[in-house]
Design a protein around this motif. Sequence first.
Motif, PDB file in Angstrom:
ATOM      1  N   ILE A   7       1.365  -1.365   0.094  1.00 51.07           N
ATOM      2  CA  ILE A   7       0.149  -0.169   0.246  1.00 51.07           C
ATOM      3  C   ILE A   7       0.980   1.299  -0.018  1.00 51.07           C
ATOM      4  CG2 ILE A   7      -0.265   0.336   2.343  1.00 51.07           C
ATOM      5  CD1 ILE A   7      -3.385   0.155   0.391  1.00 51.07           C
ATOM      6  N   ILE A  52      -6.681   4.516   4.429  1.00 47.90           N
ATOM      7  CA  ILE A  52      -5.813   3.483   5.055  1.00 47.90           C
ATOM      8  C   ILE A  52      -5.460   4.617   6.418  1.00 47.90           C
ATOM      9  CG2 ILE A  52      -4.217   3.300   3.522  1.00 47.90           C
ATOM     10  CD1 ILE A  52      -1.919   5.019   3.753  1.00 47.90           C
ATOM     11  N   ILE A  56      -6.843  -0.534   6.994  1.00 49.50           N
ATOM     12  CA  ILE A  56      -6.438  -0.264   5.426  1.00 49.50           C
ATOM     13  C   ILE A  56      -7.805  -0.848   4.649  1.00 49.50           C
ATOM     14  CG2 ILE A  56      -6.094  -0.731   3.023  1.00 49.50           C
ATOM     15  CD1 ILE A  56      -3.604  -2.153   5.407  1.00 49.50           C
TER      16      ILE A  56
END
Length: 296
Positions: free
Chosen positions: A12, A267, A164
């Motif tokens: 990510i 996030i 997330i």
Amino acid sequence: MKKGIGKSHSKIILIGEHSVVYGYPAIAIPLKKIEIECVVEEAKTSFFYNKTDTLSVAVFTALRHLKKENAKIKYKVTSQIPPKRGMGSSAAVSIAAIRAVFDYFEENLDDELLEKLVHTAEIVAHKTPSGLDAKTCLSDKAIKFIKNKGFSYIDLNLDAYLVIADTGIYGNTGEAIQNVKNLGNKADISLKKLGELTDEITKILTKNIESKEEKVDKIGKIMTKANTELGNLNITIEKTDLFVKTAIENGASGAKISGGGLGGCVIALAKNLEIVEKIKDELLKCGAENIWVEKI
């Protein structure tokens, strides 16, 4: 039956999406618990190459390197990584597939060769990949990346948690990039600011001046500022704005979208598991399709 197995993990972007295209730094984090596995087995017919399919391209890239393009094999993938969410699905698929082919033929595969083959496969799939996804999906550490300058590794050690949340909406990187281009010179201020915010986070992560709690607070605030700039670039949507707001209202130190934008994931940074649970509960009520938690 003969079998080859290959695995990889997700990734990510913490900060720097979009601005990274314009030469500013980005930081990406490996998500080691979100995995993909590819299994290669013997088949009755030769491998069929489909150049529009990332997985097929990766398998073919490995076979071509081994000079076994006509091998009679089939493959199956089991993935926890959703596609088109900015989580490195394409790079992770390529890594797992190439590892599985080499394992099947009992050939050695060092990281340098693997990265080269993944990059070759990614060029077919994405035309001009930066290499950041592949590098992070191969790494155990966070990575700072600057286009045309290279990579460096960062130790996070924050004793915090990254939540997330999948909006359930495919991100649309192509359209998002076009939105930024359409702004012309107006985008420059936000892109420069995103670069500065990434540098600020890098300094916090690499200098042991503050306590971990102070670091988390500061990084969280910077993440939220970055989200505002991404909004100025017209790549946030109503649902991601709702997720960011909800996460912060429920104790997150900060939150932002991650990846290409116009959907995908949000996030949020949380100091402890109690805050994580609050954020998770509320984001699920807001329509999160899936939620993962990574200690960082």
